[in-house]
Design a protein around this motif. Structure first.
Motif, PDB file in Angstrom:
ATOM      1  N   ASP A 157      46.385  51.230  54.935  1.00  0.00           N
ATOM      2  CA  ASP A 157      47.543  50.547  54.343  1.00  0.00           C
ATOM      3  C   ASP A 157      47.224  49.077  54.076  1.00  0.00           C
ATOM      4  O   ASP A 157      47.598  48.527  53.037  1.00  0.00           O
ATOM      5  CB  ASP A 157      48.749  50.646  55.278  1.00  0.00           C
ATOM      6  N   ALA A 158      46.534  48.440  55.017  1.00  0.00           N
ATOM      7  CA  ALA A 158      46.173  47.034  54.830  1.00  0.00           C
ATOM      8  C   ALA A 158      45.224  46.872  53.650  1.00  0.00           C
ATOM      9  O   ALA A 158      45.364  45.946  52.842  1.00  0.00           O
ATOM     10  CB  ALA A 158      45.538  46.484  56.108  1.00  0.00           C
ATOM     11  N   GLN A 159      44.259  47.773  53.517  1.00  0.00           N
ATOM     12  CA  GLN A 159      43.318  47.714  52.399  1.00  0.00           C
ATOM     13  C   GLN A 159      44.038  47.883  51.067  1.00  0.00           C
ATOM     14  O   GLN A 159      43.755  47.170  50.094  1.00  0.00           O
ATOM     15  CB  GLN A 159      42.260  48.806  52.560  1.00  0.00           C
ATOM     16  N   ARG A 160      44.959  48.822  51.017  1.00  0.00           N
ATOM     17  CA  ARG A 160      45.722  49.061  49.788  1.00  0.00           C
ATOM     18  C   ARG A 160      46.511  47.816  49.384  1.00  0.00           C
ATOM     19  O   ARG A 160      46.538  47.432  48.209  1.00  0.00           O
ATOM     20  CB  ARG A 160      46.663  50.244  50.013  1.00  0.00           C
ATOM     21  N   ALA A 161      47.114  47.164  50.358  1.00  0.00           N
ATOM     22  CA  ALA A 161      47.911  45.966  50.067  1.00  0.00           C
ATOM     23  C   ALA A 161      47.040  44.829  49.551  1.00  0.00           C
ATOM     24  O   ALA A 161      47.408  44.124  48.610  1.00  0.00           O
ATOM     25  CB  ALA A 161      48.659  45.534  51.332  1.00  0.00           C
ATOM     26  N   VAL A 162      45.870  44.640  50.159  1.00  0.00           N
ATOM     27  CA  VAL A 162      44.984  43.540  49.766  1.00  0.00           C
ATOM     28  C   VAL A 162      44.516  43.704  48.324  1.00  0.00           C
ATOM     29  O   VAL A 162      44.590  42.766  47.512  1.00  0.00           O
ATOM     30  CB  VAL A 162      43.763  43.467  50.706  1.00  0.00           C
ATOM     31  N   ILE A 163      44.023  44.878  47.974  1.00  0.00           N
ATOM     32  CA  ILE A 163      43.478  45.086  46.631  1.00  0.00           C
ATOM     33  C   ILE A 163      44.581  45.019  45.579  1.00  0.00           C
ATOM     34  O   ILE A 163      44.426  44.364  44.533  1.00  0.00           O
ATOM     35  CB  ILE A 163      42.737  46.430  46.562  1.00  0.00           C
ATOM     36  N   ALA A 164      45.699  45.674  45.833  1.00  0.00           N
ATOM     37  CA  ALA A 164      46.791  45.669  44.855  1.00  0.00           C
ATOM     38  C   ALA A 164      47.340  44.265  44.637  1.00  0.00           C
ATOM     39  O   ALA A 164      47.771  43.920  43.531  1.00  0.00           O
ATOM     40  CB  ALA A 164      47.911  46.605  45.315  1.00  0.00           C
ATOM     41  N   SER A 165      47.279  43.428  45.663  1.00  0.00           N
ATOM     42  CA  SER A 165      47.787  42.064  45.510  1.00  0.00           C
ATOM     43  C   SER A 165      46.983  41.287  44.475  1.00  0.00           C
ATOM     44  O   SER A 165      47.515  40.402  43.799  1.00  0.00           O
ATOM     45  CB  SER A 165      47.763  41.324  46.851  1.00  0.00           C
ATOM     46  N   GLY A 166      45.703  41.604  44.321  1.00  0.00           N
ATOM     47  CA  GLY A 166      44.886  40.930  43.331  1.00  0.00           C
ATOM     48  C   GLY A 166      45.348  41.203  41.910  1.00  0.00           C
ATOM     49  O   GLY A 166      45.323  40.316  41.046  1.00  0.00           O
ATOM     50  N   VAL A 167      45.766  42.437  41.656  1.00  0.00           N
ATOM     51  CA  VAL A 167      46.279  42.809  40.330  1.00  0.00           C
ATOM     52  C   VAL A 167      47.581  42.063  40.046  1.00  0.00           C
ATOM     53  O   VAL A 167      47.796  41.536  38.949  1.00  0.00           O
ATOM     54  CB  VAL A 167      46.489  44.331  40.250  1.00  0.00           C
ATOM     55  N   VAL A 168      48.460  42.012  41.043  1.00  0.00           N
ATOM     56  CA  VAL A 168      49.745  41.333  40.873  1.00  0.00           C
ATOM     57  C   VAL A 168      49.531  39.834  40.653  1.00  0.00           C
ATOM     58  O   VAL A 168      50.197  39.217  39.814  1.00  0.00           O
ATOM     59  CB  VAL A 168      50.654  41.581  42.091  1.00  0.00           C
ATOM     60  N   VAL A 169      48.603  39.233  41.384  1.00  0.00           N
ATOM     61  CA  VAL A 169      48.330  37.804  41.234  1.00  0.00           C
ATOM     62  C   VAL A 169      47.804  37.491  39.840  1.00  0.00           C
ATOM     63  O   VAL A 169      48.175  36.478  39.232  1.00  0.00           O
ATOM     64  CB  VAL A 169      47.337  37.328  42.318  1.00  0.00           C
ATOM     65  N   PHE A 170      46.953  38.354  39.296  1.00  0.00           N
ATOM     66  CA  PHE A 170      46.442  38.150  37.936  1.00  0.00           C
ATOM     67  C   PHE A 170      47.600  38.136  36.934  1.00  0.00           C
ATOM     68  O   PHE A 170      47.690  37.249  36.072  1.00  0.00           O
ATOM     69  CB  PHE A 170      45.448  39.251  37.568  1.00  0.00           C
ATOM     70  N   ALA A 171      48.501  39.112  37.048  1.00  0.00           N
ATOM     71  CA  ALA A 171      49.651  39.172  36.145  1.00  0.00           C
ATOM     72  C   ALA A 171      50.553  37.956  36.330  1.00  0.00           C
ATOM     73  O   ALA A 171      51.094  37.403  35.360  1.00  0.00           O
ATOM     74  CB  ALA A 171      50.437  40.460  36.401  1.00  0.00           C
ATOM     75  N   GLN A 172      50.698  37.509  37.552  1.00  0.00           N
ATOM     76  CA  GLN A 172      51.541  36.357  37.849  1.00  0.00           C
ATOM     77  C   GLN A 172      50.979  35.082  37.224  1.00  0.00           C
ATOM     78  O   GLN A 172      51.703  34.307  36.589  1.00  0.00           O
ATOM     79  CB  GLN A 172      51.624  36.211  39.365  1.00  0.00           C
ATOM     80  N   PHE A 173      49.685  34.851  37.381  1.00  0.00           N
ATOM     81  CA  PHE A 173      49.062  33.676  36.768  1.00  0.00           C
ATOM     82  C   PHE A 173      49.175  33.729  35.245  1.00  0.00           C
ATOM     83  O   PHE A 173      49.381  32.698  34.594  1.00  0.00           O
ATOM     84  CB  PHE A 173      47.598  33.586  37.175  1.00  0.00           C
TER      85      PHE A 173
END
Length: 512
Positions: A275-291
């Motif tokens: 679960d922690a791994q899934r959250a870390v990687i997916a957060s990178g995609v969200v951060v890209f869209a946010q920027f």
């Protein structure tokens, strides 16, 4: 300039709602594990939202649009987001399983297992100093925004935001931080999208004019593959190139998301390593869209203030806040400003909770109760440690307010300094963790020499060269690792030889 009573009421209601959420979520806090780690039973998607909200401060919400707004600005900042995503994949693969094997409270307890208590405390102290200094600067920027819209004293604005954040973090602990982070992520992303839609509506040609302006002004440039220095370009001093973004961003993320207590603490809240791994990687995609959203906002602001309402600004950080107050309709101003403070409070609350965790677990508990196991939350001392965690939350909150007020007397780029400070910590701690993972001969004396050398070299680089901040983490990690390794070869160890971090953690897991 001042906002309407309705908008001010929305803003005040939002802050009070955050405090109420913290009180409600924290009503059943009974031990240190529940207060600092949410009982290690939070869903991965909530941790994902918290990771993204935590690394999104007011500096991101207000200053990233300023990057694309500035004369000669563009979208090349997104190259850093590519590096951030790559770094997250490595963190999830290599480091997250390491942390999730044991019942630890902080990232730096891993260093104690490998080197000893002095290494743990030095690393934790470095985290506490740089984290609170950087977030004090972020609080300062949030205060500027509140001063602009309410027309009250800057120091009072900084105190109001800081006190509201202290209250809901004090009562709710990590659960309040993570659930409020998720809410705040939704609020500030919605606020950004809403502002972008309104901006496009102000342009005579709408979206088509926005695209035309971005293309004609060069603001949609995304990639810069230059690597060879020329008379007008240097790879080491140019901040936004593909190579500095991908390599520097990846190493910076390895340090921040791999060794920074503020992020590691979130992985420890997950129900499982997966679960922690899934959250870390997916957060990178969200951060890209946010920027991408915030940079597009900057392009839209440049189009608006170039063609619709020509105006110049002394500081690019002020552009978005000025547009919000001057041009959004009543009601929407309050909602969008709530988004600004959502970004600020999510980072600050995470900072306070992680700082309290480091102070209690790495300093106070070993000193006050040396006889208890550090991972035992069910001892007779549990409530005392819980009380200590809340006290440290207040202490670090007051410290950040003081730093924010002090920053009002300085002239600086908030984004650049905040990220440069993060680069200091990220590189040095990454070097120490690498030393512990990959060198069997490294020992505590060598690790301490490595950290001191890393700090000295980065200080010289920061204040004595024009090297851009994305390279700081690389320089810091390589310097720390190399000097620590060499010191371990030349100086005798003060304790018997130990295995690498990974071997120690695997042995602990097998014993359980």
């Amino acid at each position: 300039m001042a906002i309407s009573l309705i908008d001010a009421s929305i803003l005040v209601f939002y802050m009070l709602a955050m405090v109420a959420l913290g009180v409600w979520v924290g009503r059943d806090q009974k031990d240190l594990s529940g207060y600092l780690l949410g009982g290690r039973d939070l869903p991965w998607w909530a941790i994902l939202g918290s990771i993204v909200a935590t690394e999104t401060s007011t500096a991101t919400f207000l200053s990233v649009p300023g990057i694309a707004f500035a004369a000669g600005g563009d979208m090349r900042f997104l190259q850093l987001a590519l590096g951030f995503l790559l770094g997250r994949v490595i963190v999830a693969t290599v480091l997250v399983p390491l942390y999730c094997r044991g019942k630890i409270f902080t990232a730096y307890q891993i260093l104690q297992q490998r080197f000893g208590g002095a290494s743990k405390q030095c690393a934790s102290l470095l985290f506490l100093i740089t984290r609170n200094l950087g977030d004090g600067l972020r609080l300062f920027l949030a205060g500027i925004a509140l001063e602009k819209v309410l027309g009250i004293d800057l120091h009072l604005c900084i105190a109001l935001i800081g006190i509201a954040t202290i209250l809901y973090t004090f009562f709710g602990g990590m659960k309040a931080v993570i659930w409020s982070d998720c809410l705040q992520l939704v609020v500030y992303m919605a606020g950004g999208l809403l502002a972008l839609k309104i901006l496009a509506g102000f342009l005579p040609g709408g979206w088509a004019e926005l695209w035309e302006f971005g293309n004609s002004s060069g603001r949609f440039q995304l990639l810069d593959f230059r690597w060879q220095s020329t008379e007008t370009f240097s790879l080491w001093t140019e901040t936004y190139t593909f190579w500095s973004g991908l390599i520097g961003g990846a190493v910076l993320t390895l340090g921040t998301h791999g060794t920074d207590q503020m992020f590691v603490q979130r992985y420890l809240c997950a129900r499982s390593s997966r679960d922690a791994q899934r959250a870390v990687i997916a957060s990178g995609v969200v951060v890209f869209a946010q920027f991408a959203l915030f940079l597009l906002l900057g392009v839209a602001l440049a189009a608006f203030y170039s063609t619709v309402e020509p105006q110049s600004f002394e500081h690019n950080d002020e552009v978005f806040a000025t547009f919000i107050v001057d041009h959004l309709p009543i009601g929407l101003v309050g909602i969008t400003l709530a988004a600004v403070f959502a970004a600020a409070m999510s980072t600050l609350s995470s900072s306070l909770n992680s700082s309290a965790a480091a102070a209690v677990s790495d300093f106070y508990a070993p000193w006050a109760y040396p006889e208890i196991a550090e991972d035992d939350s069910q001892t007779d001392h549990s409530r005392k440690l819980l009380s200590a965690g809340r006290v440290f939350t207040i202490v670090f909150g007051v410290l950040q307010i003081a730093i924010g007020m002090g920053a009002s007397y300085l002239s600086r780029s908030v984004v650049g300094d905040a990220l440069a400070i993060a680069g200091f910590t990220a590189g040095i701690l990454l070097g120490v963790f690498g030393l512990g993972m990959f060198s069997r001969s490294a020992h505590q004396r060598g690790a301490l020499v490595g950290m001191v050398t890393g700090i000295a070299v980065l200080t010289a680089v920061k204040f004595g060269t024009s090297i851009s901040w994305p390279w700081f983490a690389i320089i810091g990690s390589l310097t720390t690792f190399a000097s620590g390794f060499l010191a371990s070869q030349f100086f005798p160890s003060l304790s018997p030889a130990v295995s690498t971090v990974e071997e120690n953690s695997r042995r602990d897991e097998e014993s359980r």
